[in-house]
Design a protein around this motif. Structure first.
Motif, PDB file in Angstrom:
ATOM      1  N   LEU A   1     -24.950 -35.536  13.799  1.00 34.53           N
ATOM      2  CA  LEU A   1     -24.212 -34.512  13.071  1.00 34.53           C
ATOM      3  C   LEU A   1     -24.560 -33.129  13.609  1.00 34.53           C
ATOM      4  O   LEU A   1     -25.735 -32.804  13.794  1.00 34.53           O
ATOM      5  N   TRP A   2     -23.532 -32.333  13.918  1.00 34.46           N
ATOM      6  CA  TRP A   2     -23.684 -30.965  14.424  1.00 34.46           C
ATOM      7  C   TRP A   2     -24.236 -30.913  15.856  1.00 34.46           C
ATOM      8  O   TRP A   2     -24.673 -29.868  16.307  1.00 34.46           O
ATOM      9  N   CYS A   3     -24.205 -32.039  16.559  1.00 34.83           N
ATOM     10  CA  CYS A   3     -24.734 -32.030  17.932  1.00 34.83           C
ATOM     11  C   CYS A   3     -23.656 -31.812  18.985  1.00 34.83           C
ATOM     12  O   CYS A   3     -23.981 -31.567  20.135  1.00 34.83           O
ATOM     13  N   SER A   4     -22.396 -31.968  18.644  1.00 36.52           N
ATOM     14  CA  SER A   4     -21.345 -31.854  19.664  1.00 36.52           C
ATOM     15  C   SER A   4     -21.197 -30.402  20.088  1.00 36.52           C
ATOM     16  O   SER A   4     -20.927 -29.529  19.290  1.00 36.52           O
ATOM     17  N   ARG A   5     -21.411 -30.167  21.379  1.00 34.03           N
ATOM     18  CA  ARG A   5     -21.275 -28.830  21.947  1.00 34.03           C
ATOM     19  C   ARG A   5     -20.134 -28.854  22.954  1.00 34.03           C
ATOM     20  O   ARG A   5     -20.316 -29.078  24.128  1.00 34.03           O
ATOM     21  N   GLY A   6     -18.936 -28.650  22.469  1.00 28.90           N
ATOM     22  CA  GLY A   6     -17.788 -28.689  23.344  1.00 28.90           C
ATOM     23  C   GLY A   6     -17.340 -30.094  23.690  1.00 28.90           C
ATOM     24  O   GLY A   6     -16.456 -30.269  24.526  1.00 28.90           O
TER      25      GLY A   6
END
Length: 265
Positions: free
Chosen positions: A149-154
């Motif tokens: 969770l909240w790790c996707s960077r682009g």
């Protein structure tokens, strides 16, 4: 998509343990699709590596481990050697014929276009797929989604945590494996995806068929429902503890991102 004549950056890695004649068939299909294919025979005792010993091709390599160490251990051996020779990305695929070798060029092209990312296969199941396996993986996927969770960077969210047909950037995966004593057996695929996401490696998902072969078709499975689900349970317990330890930092980062977008963002 035509097969490239050579590659100095991307290779195919096929770990194998007692997969019988299917190994040679999988290797032939992979070599028809990609010029650099390495096979790691992980302590097999069924003679499946014998037909591969006669292959004379500079793009092919056979690594034979004396003892079975697990899928992750076999892949790490290949990655260490590949990194030493300058390769930057590896497509991992199973040796049992379940993964679509014809999709290798598409996954490699996606990796070349997005070298910072891991390219994860999103399985497309046929009617023959065991319902228990199809439904059971949803549990692991749910946990992987929570742990990242909240790790996707682009990038995207992890589409499927267990499907082993995927392209890894070698350097960050080796960095994770060198620091982690786990990720050596059936827990490799899911834990590799989660821990790479924690390191900021973006995710890109591509659909790929998965075949479940019957014994009459030469299908081989080393999956053991009780043992391997217990292994996955321990893995997700470790990952959740790691996620909770990272939660304050992730929440603060998300808050800063929200403020940066402003009211109209």
């Amino acid at each position: 998509m035509s097969r490239p004549a050579s590659s100095s950056t991307h290779l195919v890695v096929i770990p194998s343990f007692d997969t019988g004649p299917r190994l040679a068939e999988t290797v032939a299909a992979a070599r028809a699709a990609w010029p650099v294919v390495w096979v790691v025979v992980d302590g097999s005792t069924d003679g499946s590596s014998v037909p591969l010993r006669g292959i004379r091709d500079p793009g092919f390599r056979l690594i034979e481990r004396a003892r079975n160490g697990g899928k992750g251990a076999a892949i790490r051996d290949a990655l260490e050697a590949a990194a030493a020779e300058g390769f930057t990305h590896a497509l991992a695929m199973d040796a049992d014929g379940q993964h679509p070798a014809e999709r290798i060029p598409d996954f490699m092209a996606e990796s070349a276009a997005h070298p910072e990312a891991m390219i994860l296969g999103r399985p497309v199941f046929g009617a023959e797929a065991p319902l228990l396996r199809v439904r059971g993986r949803r549990v692991s996927n749910w946990w992987a989604g929570l742990e990242t969770l909240w790790c996707s960077r682009g990038g995207e969210a992890i589409g499927d945590s267990l499907y082993g047909f995927r392209v890894y950037p070698i350097a960050p995966l080796l960095a994770v494996m060198r620091r982690n004593p786990f990720m050596r057996r059936y827990d490799f695929d899911a834990e590799a995806a989660v821990r790479l996401a924690w390191r900021g490696v973006p995710v890109r998902n591509l659909a790929a068929a998965v075949r479940y072969l019957t014994p009459a078709e030469g299908g081989v499975s080393h999956f053991r429902y009780g043992r391997d689900n217990l292994l996955l349970t321990g893995m997700h317990t470790r990952l959740m503890l790691g996620f909770l330890a990272r939660l304050p930092v992730l929440a603060a980062r998300r808050l800063r991102q929200g403020r940066g977008r402003g009211p109209g963002g």
